[in-house]
Write a protein that holds these residues in place. Sequence first.
Motif, PDB file in Angstrom:
ATOM      1  N   LYS A  16       0.830  -1.225   0.000  1.00 32.15           N
ATOM      2  CA  LYS A  16       0.000   0.000   0.000  1.00 32.15           C
ATOM      3  C   LYS A  16       0.855   1.262   0.000  1.00 32.15           C
ATOM      4  N   THR A  17       1.845   1.300   0.894  1.00 34.54           N
ATOM      5  CA  THR A  17       2.671   2.505   1.009  1.00 34.54           C
ATOM      6  C   THR A  17       3.458   2.723  -0.274  1.00 34.54           C
ATOM      7  N   THR A  18       3.992   1.626  -0.820  1.00 37.12           N
ATOM      8  CA  THR A  18       4.761   1.703  -2.067  1.00 37.12           C
ATOM      9  C   THR A  18       3.882   2.277  -3.177  1.00 37.12           C
ATOM     10  N   ARG A 145      10.740  -7.209   6.177  1.00 38.46           N
ATOM     11  CA  ARG A 145      10.682  -5.780   6.497  1.00 38.46           C
ATOM     12  C   ARG A 145      10.626  -5.548   8.008  1.00 38.46           C
TER      13      ARG A 145
END
Length: 207
Positions: A16-18, A145
């Motif tokens: 999502k962040t990417t 991560r």
Amino acid sequence: MSKFIVGLTGGIGSGKTTVANLFADLGIVLVDADVVARQVVEPGQPALTEIATHFGLQMLQADGSLNRPLLRERIFSDGAAKSWLDQLLHPLIRQQMLLQLQNAGSPYALLVAPLLIENGLTRVVDQLLVVDIQPETQILRTSLRDKVSQQQVAAIMASQCDRQQRLQLADQIINNDQDAAALPEKVRQLHQVYLALAAEKLAKSLT
Ligand code: ATP
């Protein structure tokens, strides 16, 4: 006039962040539910005072900020405490997110929320974009991560919305199993779709 809102969701570590950062690169304003959830309990916010009054001053650190680990511990072991906190914070977070989305200075705005579906936010978005990924890849990337075990990631996944349900609710899906280099083009294409839909909504609101 209400802003065109695209909801962006997906399971933990799906990307999502990417993906959201690629929309930001195109000038789109992002409202991140996790960021807003922290903003509403910053020092000076009424909710922080309410938390300290309800649970005691030990919920504040020496600098006046929220003692997150202590609060997390308290609500983990006490269902009533958790529901009190949810009732206090959920409406505030929702209100603040909507305010930021409506004030966004881009043709449409992106609401990034891991629990968008679980928290009933599908009602506030015009389109729902889901980042999808094979569970095996999701577990691997997230454990790398966050430096946690694959079992821990699987347990979090089990507490989130089911993959099939998420996909059924999606208006658009970005598959993120491949190399990240494939993402910018996918985002550019979706950006054109959302610009057109946002312009349509704007035109309708003016007639
Ligand atoms: P969370 O739900 O925990 O907030 P997220 O959905 O925002 O996570 P990201 O942080 O964007 O997910 O991605 C998870 C991890 O996978 C990150 O380390 C990121 O750099 C990596 N990643 C994302 N997309 C790809 C890709 N296509 N190929 C390889 N690694 C990727």
